[in-house]
Design an enzyme around this catalytic site. Structure first.
Site, PDB file in Angstrom:
ATOM      1  N   HIS A 226      -5.054  37.599 -35.960  1.00 52.04           N
ATOM      2  CA  HIS A 226      -4.703  36.181 -36.114  1.00 52.04           C
ATOM      3  C   HIS A 226      -3.889  36.069 -37.427  1.00 52.04           C
ATOM      4  O   HIS A 226      -4.363  35.546 -38.424  1.00 52.04           O
ATOM      5  CB  HIS A 226      -5.994  35.361 -36.183  1.00 52.04           C
ATOM      6  CG  HIS A 226      -5.804  33.880 -36.049  1.00 52.04           C
ATOM      7  ND1 HIS A 226      -4.579  33.250 -36.189  1.00 52.04           N
ATOM      8  CD2 HIS A 226      -6.703  32.890 -35.786  1.00 52.04           C
ATOM      9  CE1 HIS A 226      -4.748  31.950 -36.019  1.00 52.04           C
ATOM     10  NE2 HIS A 226      -6.021  31.709 -35.776  1.00 52.04           N
TER      11      HIS A 226
ATOM     12  N   ARG B  81      -6.974  23.351 -34.936  1.00 51.80           N
ATOM     13  CA  ARG B  81      -6.182  23.525 -36.145  1.00 51.80           C
ATOM     14  C   ARG B  81      -4.902  24.327 -35.934  1.00 51.80           C
ATOM     15  O   ARG B  81      -3.829  23.942 -36.381  1.00 51.80           O
ATOM     16  CB  ARG B  81      -6.985  24.266 -37.234  1.00 51.80           C
ATOM     17  CG  ARG B  81      -7.697  23.387 -38.195  1.00 51.80           C
ATOM     18  CD  ARG B  81      -8.899  24.121 -38.698  1.00 51.80           C
ATOM     19  NE  ARG B  81      -9.731  24.455 -37.560  1.00 51.80           N
ATOM     20  CZ  ARG B  81     -10.638  23.629 -37.048  1.00 51.80           C
ATOM     21  NH1 ARG B  81     -10.858  22.486 -37.593  1.00 51.80           N
ATOM     22  NH2 ARG B  81     -11.338  23.978 -35.986  1.00 51.80           N
ATOM     23  N   THR B  82      -5.030  25.475 -35.277  1.00 55.45           N
ATOM     24  CA  THR B  82      -3.860  26.357 -35.221  1.00 55.45           C
ATOM     25  C   THR B  82      -2.717  25.676 -34.470  1.00 55.45           C
ATOM     26  O   THR B  82      -1.590  25.598 -34.958  1.00 55.45           O
ATOM     27  CB  THR B  82      -4.228  27.713 -34.588  1.00 55.45           C
ATOM     28  OG1 THR B  82      -5.319  28.245 -35.318  1.00 55.45           O
ATOM     29  CG2 THR B  82      -3.073  28.685 -34.652  1.00 55.45           C
TER      30      THR B  82
ATOM     31  N   ARG C 276      -1.251  31.771 -28.170  1.00 53.87           N
ATOM     32  CA  ARG C 276      -2.634  32.264 -28.269  1.00 53.87           C
ATOM     33  C   ARG C 276      -3.089  32.646 -26.874  1.00 53.87           C
ATOM     34  O   ARG C 276      -2.822  31.933 -25.911  1.00 53.87           O
ATOM     35  CB  ARG C 276      -3.535  31.177 -28.834  1.00 53.87           C
ATOM     36  CG  ARG C 276      -4.995  31.523 -28.732  1.00 53.87           C
ATOM     37  CD  ARG C 276      -5.868  30.538 -29.435  1.00 53.87           C
ATOM     38  NE  ARG C 276      -5.747  30.665 -30.874  1.00 53.87           N
ATOM     39  CZ  ARG C 276      -6.529  30.013 -31.740  1.00 53.87           C
ATOM     40  NH1 ARG C 276      -7.453  29.179 -31.298  1.00 53.87           N
ATOM     41  NH2 ARG C 276      -6.394  30.174 -33.032  1.00 53.87           N
TER      42      ARG C 276
ATOM     43  N   LYS D 144      -0.878  29.591 -10.868  1.00 52.96           N
ATOM     44  CA  LYS D 144      -0.248  29.983  -9.587  1.00 52.96           C
ATOM     45  C   LYS D 144      -0.105  31.496  -9.490  1.00 52.96           C
ATOM     46  O   LYS D 144       0.446  32.009  -8.520  1.00 52.96           O
ATOM     47  CB  LYS D 144       1.146  29.357  -9.475  1.00 52.96           C
ATOM     48  CG  LYS D 144       1.150  27.848  -9.461  1.00 52.96           C
ATOM     49  CD  LYS D 144       2.595  27.367  -9.326  1.00 52.96           C
ATOM     50  CE  LYS D 144       2.697  25.878  -9.462  1.00 52.96           C
ATOM     51  NZ  LYS D 144       4.101  25.451  -9.652  1.00 52.96           N
TER      52      LYS D 144
END
Ligand code: NCD
Length: 307
Positions: free
Chosen positions: A132, A54-55, A104, A83
Site C-alpha cells: 500500500h 480515506r484512500t 485497489r 459480467k
C-alpha cells in the site's frame, strides 16, 4: 522524473524521489492555492474493487484540489467485472479515457498486472495483503513533519503484521534509511511474513525483535504504528474473534511511553486504540489523514508531469 512511471510498491521510487515528494507535499500544505489549477484538464480514475473511505476519497480530493477531474467506481459490483471482464480489459479501457489510475484490488499482484496493460501511470492503492505504497508515502510525510527525519528511530509495528499491507510497505520503506530499529508486536499467529524479515530487514542489516506484549516495549518506542486485525483476510471467523482484541492502546499504556513518541494508525480503527487516547498530544493519526491528501496531491502532480 516520476512522469509516466507506475507506483506498485515503495521501492519503485528512489530515496531522492521520496524526498522530492515529501518536500512538494510540505509546500502544498503551506500554500495549497498555488497548486489549485496545475492538473486542469487531466482526469484521474479511481478503480476500487475493495472498500475504502480515506484512500479513495483522499485521491479524489487531491485531484480536485489540483484542478483536475475524477471518475471511477467504489465497488466492483458497479463495473463490468460482474459480467466476467478481465482486469486487463478493464485497465485497457479506462486507460484510454484517463491520464492516471489509482486502483485497489483484493488480489496480491493485481496492480502490477494492471501496469502491464495500462497506457497511463498506475498507482497501487492496495493489493490484498501485499503493499500500500501511498499509505506509506502518507506515513513518511507524517514522520518527516513530526519527527524531522527518517533515520535513527525505534519503530513499533503493532497488531496484524501478517495481513496488514500498510506495515509491509512501511517496513520496506523505513528499512532503506540507516539506524532504524523495528519492534514487531503481534500475536504469534499474526507475525510479519518471513519475506519481510529475510528479504527486507536481514538484507538491510537492520535490527528487529518480535514481541507479544505492547506494554513490555512501549517505553522504547519513538514511533508506534498501530493496525487493526484484518477481518476480511481471515479464513475462519473463530480465529478472527479470538485475535481481534489482542491489543488495545489506552491511557494506562500511554503513561509508559516517551513524551516524544508519536502514535500512527492508517485507519480505520476498530478497538485497537481507545478513543480516550485521541486527546493525547502524541496521537497523530488524524494529522496523518490530512497529510495523506497532500502526499497524494504531490504524487499525482509529479506522475502526471503537471509540475
Ligand atoms: C488500510 C488498508 O486499506 O490497508 N487503510 C487505509 O488505506 N488507510 C488499513 C486497513 O484497512 O486496516
Amino acid at each position: 522524473m516520476l512522469i509516466s512511471r507506475h507506483l506498485i510498491e515503495p521501492a519503485d521510487f528512489t530515496l531522492e524521489e521520496i524526498d522530492e515528494l515529501c518536500e512538494l507535499a510540505e509546500q502544498m500544505i503551506i500554500d495549497p492555492i498555488a497548486y489549485s489549477d496545475i492538473c486542469h484538464g487531466k482526469i484521474l480514475a479511481t478503480l476500487f474493487f475493495e472498500p475504502s473511505t480515506r484512500t479513495r476519497l483522499s485521491f479524489e480530493a487531491a485531484m480536485l484540489r489540483l484542478g483536475g477531474s475524477v471518475l471511477g467506481f467504489s465497488d466492483s459490483s458497479a463495473s463490468s467485472t460482474t459480467k466476467g471482464e478481465s482486469l486487463a480489459d478493464t485497465i485497457r479501457t479506462v486507460s484510454s479515457y484517463t491520464d492516471i489510475i489509482a486502483m485497489r484490488n483484493p488480489k496480491e499482484g493485481a496492480a502490477l498486472l494492471a501496469s502491464r496493460y495500462s497506457t497511463v501511470p498506475i498507482i497501487n492503492a492496495g493489493d490484498g495483503g501485499h503493499h500500500h505504497p501511498t499509505q506509506t508515502l502518507t506515513d513518511l510525510v507524517t514522520i518527516r513533519a513530526l519527527k524531522g527525519c527518517f533515520e535513527g528511530h525505534t519503530i513499533g509495528l503493532c497488531g496484524d503484521l501478517k495481513f496488514g499491507r500498510t506495515v509491509h510497505s512501511l517496513a520496506k520503506a523505513m528499512s532503506r534509511y540507516p539506524n532504524n530499529k523495528f519492534i514487531l508486536i503481534s500475536p504469534k499467529e499474526l507475525q510479519i511474513p518471513e519475506y519481510i524479515t529475510n528479504q527486507v530487514f536481514k538484507r538491510a542489516g537492520l535490527e528487529y525483535v518480535c514481541e507479544v506484549h505492547l506494554e513490555d516495549v512501549i517505553d522504547q518506542l519513538d514511533i508506534l504504528y498501530m493496525t487493526r486485525v484484518q477481518k476480511e483476510r481471515f479464513f475462519n471467523e473463530q480465529d478472527y474473534l479470538r485475535l481481534r482484541d489482542s491489543y488495545i492502546l489506552d491511557k494506562e499504556k500511554m503513561r509508559y511511553a516517551k513524551d516524544t513518541m508519536i502514535v500512527l494508525h492508517p485507519l480505520p480503527r476498530v478497538n485497537e486504540i481507545s478513543p480516550e487516547v485521541d486527546a493525547d498530544h502524541r496521537a497523530a493519526y488524524f494529522k496523518q489523514v490530512k497529510y495523506g491528501m497532500f502526499a497524494r496531491m504531490a504524487l499525482i502532480a509529479k506522475m502526471t508531469g503537471s509540475i
